[in-house]
Scaffold this motif. Structure first.
Motif, short mmCIF file in Angstrom:
data_model
loop_
_atom_site.label_atom_id
_atom_site.label_comp_id
_atom_site.label_asym_id
_atom_site.label_seq_id
_atom_site.Cartn_x
_atom_site.Cartn_y
_atom_site.Cartn_z
N ASP A 72 -45.40 -2.44 -24.54
CA ASP A 72 -46.59 -3.28 -24.54
C ASP A 72 -47.81 -2.44 -24.87
OD1 ASP A 72 -48.63 -5.05 -24.13
OD2 ASP A 72 -48.14 -5.48 -22.03
N PRO A 73 -48.46 -2.67 -26.01
CA PRO A 73 -49.62 -1.84 -26.37
C PRO A 73 -50.77 -1.96 -25.37
CG PRO A 73 -49.43 -3.74 -27.83
CD PRO A 73 -48.17 -3.68 -27.02
N ALA A 74 -50.83 -3.06 -24.64
CA ALA A 74 -51.88 -3.21 -23.64
C ALA A 74 -51.68 -2.21 -22.50
CB ALA A 74 -51.89 -4.63 -23.10
N ARG A 75 -50.43 -1.82 -22.25
CA ARG A 75 -50.14 -0.89 -21.17
C ARG A 75 -50.14 0.56 -21.62
NH1 ARG A 75 -45.46 1.31 -19.01
NH2 ARG A 75 -44.12 0.09 -20.36
N THR A 76 -49.64 0.80 -22.84
CA THR A 76 -49.51 2.18 -23.31
C THR A 76 -50.62 2.62 -24.24
OG1 THR A 76 -48.19 1.51 -25.22
CG2 THR A 76 -47.01 1.94 -23.16
N GLY A 77 -51.38 1.68 -24.77
CA GLY A 77 -52.43 2.04 -25.72
C GLY A 77 -51.95 2.12 -27.14
N GLN A 78 -50.63 2.01 -27.36
CA GLN A 78 -50.08 2.01 -28.71
C GLN A 78 -48.73 1.30 -28.72
OE1 GLN A 78 -49.41 6.04 -29.93
NE2 GLN A 78 -48.03 6.49 -28.25
N ALA A 79 -48.40 0.74 -29.85
CA ALA A 79 -47.11 0.06 -30.02
C ALA A 79 -46.20 0.95 -30.84
CB ALA A 79 -47.30 -1.29 -30.71
N GLY A 80 -45.24 1.59 -30.18
CA GLY A 80 -44.36 2.52 -30.86
C GLY A 80 -43.18 1.83 -31.50
N LEU A 81 -42.42 2.59 -32.27
CA LEU A 81 -41.18 2.12 -32.89
C LEU A 81 -40.02 2.94 -32.35
CD1 LEU A 81 -42.34 1.71 -36.60
CD2 LEU A 81 -41.77 -0.13 -35.00
N PRO A 82 -38.82 2.40 -32.37
CA PRO A 82 -37.66 3.14 -31.87
C PRO A 82 -37.43 4.43 -32.66
CG PRO A 82 -37.13 0.82 -32.12
CD PRO A 82 -38.46 1.03 -32.77
N ILE A 83 -36.89 5.41 -31.97
CA ILE A 83 -36.53 6.68 -32.60
C ILE A 83 -35.13 6.54 -33.20
CG2 ILE A 83 -36.00 9.11 -32.17
CD1 ILE A 83 -38.07 8.99 -29.89
N GLY A 84 -34.93 7.10 -34.39
CA GLY A 84 -33.60 7.10 -34.99
C GLY A 84 -33.61 6.68 -36.45
N GLU A 85 -32.43 6.76 -37.04
CA GLU A 85 -32.24 6.38 -38.45
C GLU A 85 -32.28 4.86 -38.58
OE1 GLU A 85 -28.67 6.41 -41.80
OE2 GLU A 85 -28.55 7.77 -40.07
N ARG A 86 -33.22 4.37 -39.35
CA ARG A 86 -33.37 2.92 -39.54
C ARG A 86 -32.29 2.42 -40.48
NH1 ARG A 86 -39.22 1.64 -39.07
NH2 ARG A 86 -39.10 0.36 -40.95
N ILE A 87 -31.66 1.30 -40.10
CA ILE A 87 -30.60 0.73 -40.94
C ILE A 87 -30.72 -0.80 -40.97
CG2 ILE A 87 -28.98 2.62 -40.49
CD1 ILE A 87 -27.46 0.66 -38.62
N ILE A 88 -30.09 -1.39 -41.97
CA ILE A 88 -29.87 -2.83 -42.04
C ILE A 88 -28.37 -3.08 -41.89
CG2 ILE A 88 -29.92 -4.87 -43.54
CD1 ILE A 88 -32.44 -3.67 -44.83
#
Length: 248
Positions: A72-88
């Motif tokens: 939640d960006p309201a709690r952390t100050g930023q909206a992060g993305l998951p770590i790792g190799e992105r795939i479809i």
């Protein structure tokens, strides 16, 4: 009414699926049946009809695991993305005759890039990713296509033998044309050297059964400078069905 006109009952090939008792996969020793199987009659009307998911409401990011569990960006100050190799992860859901199965619910769950599930009983030392929940769902379209965006899961150790590791995999549940065709399986990744070393995979007698659980790299569907794509088609019911995971 049933959503599929192909009602012929096809008996499961027990030589295609693994035996319920496979000592190399230790949990089958305790959970395998110790009595003869019960003979099944032809499916009833209730087993052939529905459920119908065509009106199921889906969230905007239900099939996008990069976005559906961000901090939640309201709690952390930023909206992060998951770590790792992105795939479809994508493919088609079809029945035993090759007919597409539209508007069926496809659900998936997986470990994060470090090989850890967001589950209270997962004690693996890899850390949880605060931006990754590991679950998603979608409905197949009119031609049976489904699609997820996620990160490639990591392998992880498990206490089957002194040094057993599960290959990277994504669990999948798909209902098919009716409740009697529900399939629970998992997708492995093409070329993973851990696949032939896995005691669970080793319960399969036929190498072609393993192939039905292997996602294939598809560069045509990959996105440049973004993510690779893996195709994983799902066949429900019949001689050519994808191997069932839950036949212990």
């Amino acid at each position: 009414m049933p959503r599929n006109d192909n009602k012929r009952f096809v008996e499961r090939d027990r030589n295609w699926h693994p035996p319920a008792y496979a000592p190399g996969y230790k949990t089958t020793v305790a959970r395998s049946p110790n009595q003869a199987y019960v003979s099944m009659q032809a499916p009833s009307v209730s087993e052939l009809g529905g459920p119908d998911f065509s009106r199921l409401r889906m969230g905007p990011h239900d099939n996008d695991l990069l976005l559906n569990y961000r901090e939640d960006p309201a709690r952390t100050g930023q909206a992060g993305l998951p770590i790792g190799e992105r795939i479809i992860m994508f493919g088609r859901v079809v029945d035993q005759f090759g007919k597409p199965v539209p508007n069926t619910l496809v659900e998936m769950w997986q470990a994060n890039a470090g090989g850890r599930y967001r589950h209270k009983k997962d004690g693996y030392l890899a850390p949880l990713d605060p931006n990754f929940g590991g679950v998603g769902r979608c409905l197949s379209d009119d031609e049976g296509w489904y699609r997820f965006r996620t990160v490639k899961p990591g392998p992880y150790p498990w206490p089957n033998n002194i040094n057993s590791w599960r290959p990277a995999h994504i669990h999948v549940s798909v209902m098919g044309p009716s409740i009697s065709t529900r399939l629970i399986t998992q997708m492995y990744f093409e070329g993973d050297p851990l696949i032939p070393l896995c005691p669970i995979v080793d319960t399969l007698r036929d190498p072609e059964a393993v192939e039905t659980m292997t996602g294939r790299l598809d560069m045509a569907r990959s996105r440049s400078m973004d993510c690779l794509a893996y195709r994983f088609d799902l066949v429900v019911r019949g001689e050519l069905q994808t191997y069932f995971e839950n036949q212990g």
